[in-house]
Design a protein around this motif. Structure first.
Motif, mmCIF file in Angstrom:
data_model
loop_
_atom_site.group_PDB
_atom_site.id
_atom_site.type_symbol
_atom_site.label_atom_id
_atom_site.label_comp_id
_atom_site.label_asym_id
_atom_site.label_seq_id
_atom_site.Cartn_x
_atom_site.Cartn_y
_atom_site.Cartn_z
ATOM 1 N N LEU A 1 9.981 -13.215 9.571
ATOM 2 C CA LEU A 1 10.278 -12.751 8.206
ATOM 3 C C LEU A 1 11.472 -11.812 8.207
ATOM 4 O O LEU A 1 12.326 -11.861 7.312
ATOM 5 N N GLN A 2 11.523 -10.957 9.220
ATOM 6 C CA GLN A 2 12.619 -9.997 9.317
ATOM 7 C C GLN A 2 13.951 -10.719 9.514
ATOM 8 O O GLN A 2 14.962 -10.366 8.904
ATOM 9 N N LYS A 3 13.962 -11.752 10.360
ATOM 10 C CA LYS A 3 15.199 -12.489 10.633
ATOM 11 C C LYS A 3 15.656 -13.297 9.416
ATOM 12 O O LYS A 3 16.836 -13.338 9.083
ATOM 13 N N ARG A 4 14.713 -13.954 8.750
ATOM 14 C CA ARG A 4 15.067 -14.802 7.611
ATOM 15 C C ARG A 4 15.442 -13.993 6.377
ATOM 16 O O ARG A 4 16.247 -14.421 5.562
ATOM 17 N N GLY A 5 14.822 -12.835 6.230
ATOM 18 C CA GLY A 5 15.076 -12.019 5.056
ATOM 19 C C GLY A 5 14.335 -12.553 3.843
ATOM 20 O O GLY A 5 13.682 -13.599 3.909
ATOM 21 N N VAL B 1 0.185 -17.745 9.357
ATOM 22 C CA VAL B 1 -0.427 -17.162 10.543
ATOM 23 C C VAL B 1 -1.884 -17.591 10.651
ATOM 24 O O VAL B 1 -2.353 -18.025 11.711
ATOM 25 N N LEU B 2 -2.623 -17.489 9.540
ATOM 26 C CA LEU B 2 -4.053 -17.814 9.569
ATOM 27 C C LEU B 2 -4.276 -19.294 9.886
ATOM 28 O O LEU B 2 -5.188 -19.641 10.648
ATOM 29 N N SER B 3 -3.450 -20.154 9.327
ATOM 30 C CA SER B 3 -3.573 -21.587 9.613
ATOM 31 C C SER B 3 -3.416 -21.852 11.101
ATOM 32 O O SER B 3 -4.179 -22.614 11.705
ATOM 33 N N PHE B 4 -2.432 -21.221 11.719
ATOM 34 C CA PHE B 4 -2.198 -21.386 13.151
ATOM 35 C C PHE B 4 -3.382 -20.875 13.978
ATOM 36 O O PHE B 4 -3.851 -21.531 14.910
ATOM 37 N N LEU C 1 6.075 -4.164 -0.465
ATOM 38 C CA LEU C 1 4.924 -4.363 0.422
ATOM 39 C C LEU C 1 4.001 -5.451 -0.114
ATOM 40 O O LEU C 1 3.364 -6.173 0.661
ATOM 41 N N HIS C 2 3.930 -5.576 -1.424
ATOM 42 C CA HIS C 2 3.125 -6.636 -2.028
ATOM 43 C C HIS C 2 3.725 -7.998 -1.712
ATOM 44 O O HIS C 2 3.007 -8.958 -1.422
ATOM 45 N N TYR C 3 5.040 -8.062 -1.737
ATOM 46 C CA TYR C 3 5.757 -9.308 -1.405
ATOM 47 C C TYR C 3 5.464 -9.711 0.041
ATOM 48 O O TYR C 3 5.140 -10.868 0.326
ATOM 49 N N ILE C 4 5.567 -8.750 0.966
ATOM 50 C CA ILE C 4 5.329 -9.051 2.388
ATOM 51 C C ILE C 4 3.871 -9.427 2.627
ATOM 52 O O ILE C 4 3.573 -10.376 3.364
ATOM 53 N N SER C 5 2.950 -8.704 2.008
ATOM 54 C CA SER C 5 1.524 -8.993 2.205
ATOM 55 C C SER C 5 1.169 -10.373 1.669
ATOM 56 O O SER C 5 0.277 -11.050 2.201
ATOM 57 N N TRP C 6 1.860 -10.805 0.608
ATOM 58 C CA TRP C 6 1.628 -12.140 0.046
ATOM 59 C C TRP C 6 1.968 -13.205 1.089
ATOM 60 O O TRP C 6 1.234 -14.179 1.269
ATOM 61 N N LEU C 7 3.096 -13.013 1.787
ATOM 62 C CA LEU C 7 3.513 -13.975 2.814
ATOM 63 C C LEU C 7 2.594 -13.920 4.027
ATOM 64 O O LEU C 7 2.172 -14.956 4.545
ATOM 65 N N VAL C 8 2.270 -12.709 4.473
ATOM 66 C CA VAL C 8 1.412 -12.551 5.649
ATOM 67 C C VAL C 8 0.017 -13.110 5.387
ATOM 68 O O VAL C 8 -0.591 -13.739 6.263
ATOM 69 N N GLY C 9 -0.503 -12.905 4.177
ATOM 70 C CA GLY C 9 -1.854 -13.333 3.845
ATOM 71 C C GLY C 9 -1.964 -14.770 3.386
ATOM 72 O O GLY C 9 -3.064 -15.243 3.090
ATOM 73 N N ALA D 1 -10.453 -15.084 9.194
ATOM 74 C CA ALA D 1 -9.803 -14.564 7.988
ATOM 75 C C ALA D 1 -8.689 -13.603 8.388
ATOM 76 O O ALA D 1 -8.674 -13.084 9.511
ATOM 77 N N LEU D 2 -7.771 -13.393 7.439
ATOM 78 C CA LEU D 2 -6.664 -12.460 7.660
ATOM 79 C C LEU D 2 -6.232 -11.887 6.321
ATOM 80 O O LEU D 2 -6.135 -12.616 5.338
ATOM 81 N N TYR D 3 -6.020 -10.614 6.284
ATOM 82 C CA TYR D 3 -5.464 -9.998 5.075
ATOM 83 C C TYR D 3 -4.557 -8.842 5.484
ATOM 84 O O TYR D 3 -4.704 -8.251 6.553
ATOM 85 N N GLY D 4 -3.582 -8.549 4.643
ATOM 86 C CA GLY D 4 -2.662 -7.460 4.947
ATOM 87 C C GLY D 4 -2.144 -6.836 3.678
ATOM 88 O O GLY D 4 -2.226 -7.413 2.597
ATOM 89 N N GLY D 5 -1.593 -5.634 3.809
ATOM 90 C CA GLY D 5 -1.006 -4.993 2.645
ATOM 91 C C GLY D 5 -1.174 -3.495 2.646
ATOM 92 O O GLY D 5 -1.465 -2.866 3.661
#
Length: 208
Positions: A144-148, A85-88, A70-78, A97-101
C-alpha cells in the motif's frame, strides 16, 4: 423546542466563558517512543483464543477528520475479497478474521498521537505460524505504501458513498446518547460538521 431552549438557557447561561483555547498536548514527545513499545509480547488469554495484534503509534490525525486517512487504510486492510490479506491467510488455514483501524476515541486518537492497529484471529495452525502471518500483514502494508492512494479515487468514492448511505439510513438512537455524542463532536469539529464529522468523508487528499 421553545421549552427545551428555555431550559438550556436557564441552566447553562451561568457557566462563565474563560475565553481560553482548547488545550492541546501536541508539544509533548511521542509517549510510545520507548524500548518497551518495539517488542513482541505474548499474553496468555483467559479463554481459548489465538489473536495477533500489531499496533503502530502515528502522529496525530484528528485534524484530518474530513479526509479520514486511517479509515481509508483500515478499509483496504480489512477487505475480505480476492487479493486481500484475510483471503490469503484463509487459504493457508491460518486465520478466521481480521480487522484494523482506529477507534477515534480519546485513547486511540488525540493531540499527541494516533494509534493504528491490525488484529488477526488465528486458527491453531495460524498460531504455529504467527511470524509468517505478521510478515504477510507487513508485506501488504508495504505494498500500500509503495502504490500510494488510488489515483482514480474509485476506492475512496466507494467508501464515501457507503458511509453516506449508512448515515442517511441509520436507525434512531437513544436521544441522550445522541446528545452526548454531539457534545463530544463540538470539541473536535467545525460547527458545520457537528452532525457528520465523525461519520462522513468530505475531501479526497492523497497526500494526507
Amino acid at each position: 423546542l421553545d421549552t427545551l431552549e428555555k431550559w438550556v438557557t436557564e441552566i447553562f447561561s451561568e457557566i462563565p466563558n474563560n475565553g481560553l483555547p482548547k488545550p492541546s498536548f501536541g508539544h509533548l514527545t511521542q509517549p510510545f517512543d520507548t524500548p518497551e513499545f518495539h517488542k513482541l509480547y505474548r499474553v496468555v488469554p483467559v479463554r481459548k483464543v489465538h489473536s495477533l495484534s500489531i499496533t503502530w503509534a502515528l502522529p496525530p490525525q484528528e485534524q484530518y477528520y474530513r479526509v479520514k486517512p486511517l479509515h481509508y487504510i483500515s478499509w483496504l486492510v480489512g477487505h475480505e475479497g480476492k487479493g486481500s490479506v484475510l483471503s490469503f491467510l484463509r487459504k493457508k488455514f491460518w486465520a478466521l478474521a481480521l480487522y484494523g483501524g482506529n477507534g477515534e476515541t480519546g485513547f486511540e486518537q488525540n493531540s499527541t498521537y494516533s494509534i493504528f492497529s491490525i488484529s488477526v484471529t488465528l486458527t491453531d495452525e495460524g498460531y504455529k505460524h504467527f511470524y509468517e502471518v505478521a510478515h504477510v500483514v507487513f508485506q501488504y502494508v508495504k505494498m500500500l505504501q509503495k502504490r500510494g492512494p488510488d489515483k482514480r479515487q474509485v476506492i475512496w468514492e466507494e467508501i464515501q458513498k457507503i458511509e453516506a448511505n449508512e448515515f442517511h439510513y441509520q436507525e434512531q438512537t437513544d436521544p441522550v446518547d445522541y446528545v452526548e455524542s454531539l457534545c463530544e463532536n463540538m470539541q473536535l469539529f467545525q460547527k458545520e460538521d457537528f452532525l457528520t464529522g465523525d461519520e462522513l468523508l468530505f475531501e479526497y487528499k492523497p497526500e494526507v
